[in-house]
Design an enzyme around this catalytic site. Structure first.
Site, mmCIF file in Angstrom:
data_model
loop_
_atom_site.group_PDB
_atom_site.id
_atom_site.type_symbol
_atom_site.label_atom_id
_atom_site.label_comp_id
_atom_site.label_asym_id
_atom_site.label_seq_id
_atom_site.Cartn_x
_atom_site.Cartn_y
_atom_site.Cartn_z
ATOM 1 N N LYS A 14 42.305 34.235 39.040
ATOM 2 C CA LYS A 14 43.021 34.008 37.780
ATOM 3 C C LYS A 14 44.462 34.490 37.843
ATOM 4 O O LYS A 14 45.377 33.767 37.483
ATOM 5 C CB LYS A 14 42.330 34.737 36.608
ATOM 6 C CG LYS A 14 40.927 34.286 36.309
ATOM 7 C CD LYS A 14 40.325 35.065 35.149
ATOM 8 C CE LYS A 14 40.137 36.541 35.412
ATOM 9 N NZ LYS A 14 39.105 36.886 36.396
ATOM 10 N N ARG A 89 37.927 37.816 26.584
ATOM 11 C CA ARG A 89 36.782 38.057 27.464
ATOM 12 C C ARG A 89 35.460 37.902 26.717
ATOM 13 O O ARG A 89 34.404 37.934 27.334
ATOM 14 C CB ARG A 89 36.850 39.473 28.046
ATOM 15 C CG ARG A 89 37.879 39.625 29.137
ATOM 16 C CD ARG A 89 37.892 41.057 29.623
ATOM 17 N NE ARG A 89 39.023 41.293 30.512
ATOM 18 C CZ ARG A 89 38.925 41.469 31.810
ATOM 19 N NH1 ARG A 89 37.758 41.400 32.389
ATOM 20 N NH2 ARG A 89 40.001 41.693 32.531
ATOM 21 N N ARG A 128 40.154 42.498 48.853
ATOM 22 C CA ARG A 128 41.272 42.992 48.035
ATOM 23 C C ARG A 128 41.245 44.521 47.993
ATOM 24 O O ARG A 128 42.272 45.178 48.087
ATOM 25 C CB ARG A 128 41.146 42.413 46.621
ATOM 26 C CG ARG A 128 42.248 42.810 45.663
ATOM 27 C CD ARG A 128 42.081 42.136 44.314
ATOM 28 N NE ARG A 128 41.073 42.802 43.481
ATOM 29 C CZ ARG A 128 40.674 42.346 42.309
ATOM 30 N NH1 ARG A 128 41.143 41.204 41.830
ATOM 31 N NH2 ARG A 128 39.775 43.013 41.607
ATOM 32 N N ARG A 134 41.757 50.208 46.718
ATOM 33 C CA ARG A 134 41.000 50.451 45.479
ATOM 34 C C ARG A 134 39.517 50.588 45.795
ATOM 35 O O ARG A 134 38.864 49.630 46.183
ATOM 36 C CB ARG A 134 41.220 49.302 44.486
ATOM 37 C CG ARG A 134 42.470 49.446 43.660
ATOM 38 C CD ARG A 134 42.687 48.271 42.737
ATOM 39 N NE ARG A 134 41.599 48.078 41.772
ATOM 40 C CZ ARG A 134 41.622 47.162 40.807
ATOM 41 N NH1 ARG A 134 42.664 46.364 40.676
ATOM 42 N NH2 ARG A 134 40.619 47.038 39.975
ATOM 43 N N ARG A 146 30.287 44.476 36.985
ATOM 44 C CA ARG A 146 31.329 43.595 36.438
ATOM 45 C C ARG A 146 30.781 42.177 36.224
ATOM 46 O O ARG A 146 31.092 41.533 35.230
ATOM 47 C CB ARG A 146 32.532 43.528 37.379
ATOM 48 C CG ARG A 146 33.402 44.767 37.375
ATOM 49 C CD ARG A 146 34.562 44.539 38.335
ATOM 50 N NE ARG A 146 35.312 45.759 38.579
ATOM 51 C CZ ARG A 146 36.125 45.943 39.609
ATOM 52 N NH1 ARG A 146 36.278 44.984 40.504
ATOM 53 N NH2 ARG A 146 36.787 47.062 39.753
#
Length: 197
Positions: A14, A89, A128, A134, A146
């Site tokens: 996104k 969301r 990522r 992260r 998630r």
């Protein structure tokens, strides 16, 4: 005014696509993730509260997010339009956004659902995480949490926007430029058919 919502599961691309679309169509990119991360980085009270929630895979309150978006829209009313990335969301947020836009005599032109299968999503997010360092992106349990939140809270948006007649689905697997081309095709088609020339 061209107002687009781009949504999809975590890792669907996104953010990448929203930035490219904002540039192409001269839209203001509204990313709740960026807005929240800026607050976290600045160490504000809101940022610290948001960080605790995000670290545990929990969504930040609708009131906080909607207030931030209201502020962003009110400062950019002369823009050609907005692209919403990561908001709404939930169907509650979608209703809040409709109400908020109505205040400025605006509405959503098109909602695009980026569709990517779960295994591909996890591959992208863990990669990522390795690149950015992260830890939350490299943890499969956090990823599954998630996805659970996405499936129960965000996925119903498809029905919400389909009922309004402004939903299209685009497969978000392949090269970034190819997916971008598909998104542009959908937007151009919508512009040709609905917006005054």
């Amino acid at each position: 005014m061209l107002n687009i919502i781009l949504f999809g599961p975590p890792g669907a691309g996104k953010g990448t696509q929203a930035i490219k679309l904002a540039e192409k169509y001269t839209l203001i990119h509204i990313s709740t993730g960026d807005l929240l991360r800026n607050e976290v980085k600045a160490g504000t009270e809101l940022g610290n509260a948001a960080k605790n929630l995000m670290d545990n895979g929990i969504l930040v309150s609708d009131e906080i997010v909607t207030a931030m978006i209201d502020s962003k829209i009110s400062k950019n009313l002369s823009a050609k339009g907005f692209i919403f990335d990561g908001f709404p969301r939930t169907t509650n947020q979608a209703s809040s956004l409709d109400t908020l836009l109505l205040k400025y005599n605006l509405s959503i032109t098109l909602t695009i659902a980026l569709e990517v299968d779960e295994e591909e999503l996890y591959k992208r997010i863990s990669l990522r995480g390795k690149i950015s360092g992260r830890a939350d992106d490299q943890d499969r349990t956090t990823f599954l949490k998630r996805m659970e939140v996405y499936n129960s809270e965000t996925s119903p948006l498809k029905v919400f926007y389909k009922n309004k007649g402004i939903l299209v689905a685009v497969v978000g697997i392949g090269e970034i430029e190819d997916i971008f081309g598909l998104l542009c095709d959908e937007i151009n088609h919508k512009i040709e058919n609905t917006l005054p020339s």
